[in-house]
Write a protein that holds these residues in place. Structure first.
Motif, PDB file in Angstrom:
ATOM      1  N   LEU A   1       0.948  -1.172   0.128  1.00 43.90           N
ATOM      2  CA  LEU A   1      -0.016   0.131   0.072  1.00 43.90           C
ATOM      3  C   LEU A   1       0.958   1.122  -0.174  1.00 43.90           C
ATOM      4  CD1 LEU A   1      -3.272  -0.714   2.331  1.00 43.90           C
ATOM      5  CD2 LEU A   1      -3.095  -0.674  -0.044  1.00 43.90           C
TER       6      LEU A   1
ATOM      7  N   GLN B   1       1.614   4.946   3.550  1.00 48.89           N
ATOM      8  CA  GLN B   1       1.050   5.857   3.739  1.00 48.89           C
ATOM      9  C   GLN B   1       1.135   6.606   4.819  1.00 48.89           C
ATOM     10  OE1 GLN B   1      -0.782   6.429   0.731  1.00 48.89           O
ATOM     11  NE2 GLN B   1      -0.491   4.355  -0.034  1.00 48.89           N
TER      12      GLN B   1
ATOM     13  N   CYS C   1      -7.310   9.657   0.909  1.00 45.41           N
ATOM     14  CA  CYS C   1      -6.386   8.243   1.310  1.00 45.41           C
ATOM     15  C   CYS C   1      -6.886   7.105   0.572  1.00 45.41           C
ATOM     16  CB  CYS C   1      -6.438   8.163   2.891  1.00 45.41           C
ATOM     17  SG  CYS C   1      -5.462   9.276   3.676  1.00 45.41           S
TER      18      CYS C   1
ATOM     19  N   CYS D   1      -5.154   4.993  -2.355  1.00 45.27           N
ATOM     20  CA  CYS D   1      -4.855   3.552  -2.422  1.00 45.27           C
ATOM     21  C   CYS D   1      -5.283   2.679  -3.361  1.00 45.27           C
ATOM     22  CB  CYS D   1      -5.462   3.163  -0.810  1.00 45.27           C
ATOM     23  SG  CYS D   1      -4.586   3.584   0.745  1.00 45.27           S
TER      24      CYS D   1
ATOM     25  N   ARG E   1      -3.411   3.180  -6.418  1.00 44.18           N
ATOM     26  CA  ARG E   1      -1.999   2.383  -6.212  1.00 44.18           C
ATOM     27  C   ARG E   1      -2.354   0.836  -6.510  1.00 44.18           C
ATOM     28  NH1 ARG E   1       2.461   4.148  -3.636  1.00 44.18           N
ATOM     29  NH2 ARG E   1       4.057   2.434  -3.830  1.00 44.18           N
ATOM     30  N   THR E   2      -3.389   0.436  -5.732  1.00 44.68           N
ATOM     31  CA  THR E   2      -3.560  -1.072  -5.621  1.00 44.68           C
ATOM     32  C   THR E   2      -4.386  -1.590  -6.832  1.00 44.68           C
ATOM     33  OG1 THR E   2      -5.312  -0.873  -4.183  1.00 44.68           O
ATOM     34  CG2 THR E   2      -3.087  -1.036  -3.200  1.00 44.68           C
TER      35      THR E   2
END
Length: 214
Positions: free
Chosen positions: A18, A21, A117, A121, A124-125
């Protein structure tokens, strides 16, 4: 000061895909600060946060650092953040208190920060966006001095504020120095990543957060 740094080492060292962060509150002497500006914290708290950022960057080039300003939101007690605690001063009409009317603040709702946030995430994922890395800013838009915040909150609950004194001193003699305007430029989130948050209205949200304490 080492507490923030040591906690950051533990967080970044234990983080998985992750992407480290780490949310850091950031104080800079500049105006409308961008992510590329050179940090210049004015007091120990800000310096410790900046040192935590440096630790994060050193441990992993795959990091994401989200800088946010003055946070507020739902609380269990009024002392939990620098916005809700003003309600305690407002309600205590027996004690006169000075409030700064020089330094501009940008209260930012924790729910909006959580949404940022989450989107970071997911990019990104789920979308494997390689550009979701580095430093980003997010901030509320409405700006107030501490005194103006008190006026707004008191007005929302129709409370007297005669005991709150407007302080327009320069702040040069105070023990804690802060910039007169701590604005963070949040455009990188939208311009680079396409993250656009419909920010809550401050007055509506702070009233909801404080209603149970009236």
């Amino acid at each position: 000061m080492s507490v923030h740094i040591n906690k950051t080492v533990l967080i970044t060292g234990a983080s998985g895909v992750l992407g480290r962060q780490v949310a850091n509150r950031f104080t800079n002497a500049g105006w409308n600060v961008t992510e590329d500006d050179t940090p210049n914290p004015l007091q120990a708290y800000g310096k410790s946060k900046y040192e935590a950022e440096l630790v994060t960057q050193k441990i992993s080039q795959d990091h994401v650092i989200l800088r946010v300003p003055l946070l507020y939101g739902e609380v269990e007690n009024l002392e939990e953040n620098a916005v809700t605690i003003l309600f305690k001063n407002i309600k205590n009409t027996t004690a006169r208190v000075k409030m700064d009317d020089i330094q501009t603040r940008y209260p930012t709702y924790i729910g909006d920060v959580a949404e940022v946030c989450l989107q970071l995430c997911e990019l990104r994922t789920k979308q494997n966006r390689n550009d979701v890395r580095g430093i980003f800013h997010f901030s509320g838009i409405a700006k107030y001095t501490k005194y103006q915040l008190a006026l707004v909150i008191a007005s929302l609950f129709q409370l007297p504020i005669d005991h709150i004194e407007r302080d327009q001193g320069t702040g040069a003699n105070t023990n804690i120095q802060r910039p007169e305007n701590a604005a963070l430029d949040s455009s990188k989130l939208s311009d680079q990543l396409g993250i656009n948050i419909n920010r809550v209205n401050f007055e509506t949200t702070i009233k909801r957060c404080l209603e149970s304490f009236i």
